[in-house]
Design an enzyme around this catalytic site. Structure first.
Site, PDB file in Angstrom:
ATOM      1  CD1 TRP A  10       9.868   2.414  -8.783  1.00 10.59           C
ATOM      2  CD2 TRP A  10       8.324   2.976 -10.224  1.00 10.59           C
ATOM      3  NE1 TRP A  10      10.389   3.144 -10.041  1.00 10.59           N
ATOM      4  CE2 TRP A  10       9.491   3.358 -10.835  1.00 10.59           C
ATOM      5  CE3 TRP A  10       7.069   3.059 -11.203  1.00 10.59           C
ATOM      6  CZ2 TRP A  10       9.430   3.976 -12.172  1.00 10.59           C
ATOM      7  CZ3 TRP A  10       6.941   3.611 -12.442  1.00 10.59           C
ATOM      8  CH2 TRP A  10       8.282   4.279 -12.862  1.00 10.59           C
ATOM      9  CE  LYS A  11       8.938  -0.171  -0.671  1.00  6.64           C
ATOM     10  NZ  LYS A  11       9.393  -0.334   0.666  1.00  6.64           N
ATOM     11  CD  GLU A 166      14.457  -4.713   0.657  1.00  6.05           C
ATOM     12  OE1 GLU A 166      14.823  -3.708  -0.052  1.00  6.05           O
ATOM     13  OE2 GLU A 166      13.404  -5.153   0.672  1.00  6.05           O
ATOM     14  N   GLY A 233      11.729   4.351  -1.540  1.00  2.00           N
ATOM     15  CA  GLY A 233      11.488   5.423  -1.497  1.00  2.00           C
ATOM     16  C   GLY A 233      12.069   6.480  -2.396  1.00  2.00           C
TER      17      GLY A 233
HETATM   18  P1  PGA Z   1      13.154   1.995   1.302  1.00  4.56           P
HETATM   19  O1  PGA Z   1      12.372   0.511   0.617  1.00  4.56           O
HETATM   20  O2  PGA Z   1      14.200   2.398   0.301  1.00  4.56           O
HETATM   21  O3  PGA Z   1      11.791   2.918   1.139  1.00  4.56           O
HETATM   22  O4  PGA Z   1      13.380   1.453   2.713  1.00  4.56           O
HETATM   23  C1  PGA Z   1      13.206  -0.369   0.167  1.00  4.56           C
HETATM   24  C2  PGA Z   1      12.301  -1.706  -0.253  1.00  4.56           C
HETATM   25  O5  PGA Z   1      11.383  -1.860   0.513  1.00  4.56           O
HETATM   26  O6  PGA Z   1      12.814  -2.417  -1.074  1.00  4.56           O
END
Ligand code: PGA
Length: 248
Positions: A10-11, A166, A233
């Protein structure tokens, strides 16, 4: 066979009341999931989320952990704190931590060891920047990041961690690695694990992350090396995240 694991990162999103609502919406949508389902939330949301996931198949994760048990480390959280707050997983070494907060491969290793020692499952993030891929050293870099992060763990411990590949250029950009690129680099990571930990490589789960969403999840998840996703996201809306969980 490795059980797939789809984790939402979720950041810095969702207040406690928003978090409760999102999880309450999500729970019925993923109740029949065939994979492990995790939400990695801001620490202020732990209480609301751990209450809301009680009796569901959703697990709670944190977004970072410090390596010391306690002490004068303002702003940091220990593994024991996360455990007691209901976390089972913790994201470590996310590229945003590396880029904006000075996280290094060495601190990623310290955090990983502390998480494992406390019984948390780390989700260790590795991945190359665009210029590194263009310069042709993605494989060397991700192998180095992976083996440095795992240093000091036993093969039994390594078998149980989660690694998230990632590519930095794919995070939050809408650019995704192709299914083949993601599969190939995850294969490189798995062989790096094999070189140091033998058969643990066949058990360790390696996710893809970077603009994974309901549209591309199916293709990525068909790849033999890819054991799940770390979703930014698309994890912030219950319906989108549940579609990724079902690989639709
Ligand atoms: P994102 O982020 O799906 O919004 O690209 C992935 C992440 O940073 O783990």
């Amino acid at each position: 066979m490795r059980k797939p694991i789809i984790a939402g990162n979720w950041k810095m999103n969702k207040t406690p009341s928003e978090a409760r609502q999102l999880v309450q919406e999500l729970a019925p949508l993923v109740a029949d999931a065939q994979c492990d389902v995790v939400v990695c939330t801001p620490a202020v949301d732990f209480a609301a989320v751990s209450e809301a996931i009680r009796g569901t198949n959703i697990k709670l994760g944190a977004q970072n952990v410090h390596w010391k048990e306690s002490g004068a480390y303002t702003g940091e959280l220990s593994a024991a704190m996360l455990k007691e707050a209901g976390c089972e997983y913790v994201v470590i070494g996310h590229s945003e931590r590396r880029q904006y907060f000075g996280e290094t491969d060495e601190t990623v290793n310290l955090r990983t060891r502390a998480a494992v020692a406390a019984g948390l499952t780390p989700i260790i993030c590795v991945g190359e920047k665009r210029e590194q891929r263009e310069a042709g050293y993605t494989d060397t870099l991700v192998a180095y990041q992976t083996l440095t992060a795992l240093t000091g763990l036993t093969a039994e411990q390594v078998a149980k961690v989660v690694i998230a590949y990632e590519p930095v250029w794919a995070i939050g950009t809408g650019l995704t690695a192709t299914d083949e690129q993601a599969n190939e680099t995850i294969g490189v990571i798995r062989e790096a694990v094999r070189s140091a930990y033998g058969d643990a490589a066949d058990e360790v789960r390696i996710q893809y992350g970077g603009s994974m969403n309901p549209k591309n999840a199916h293709g990525l998840m068909l790849q033999p090396q890819i054991d799940g996703g770390l979703i930014g996201g698309a994890s912030l809306k219950a319906e989108d995240f549940s579609k990724v969980v079902h690989f639709e």
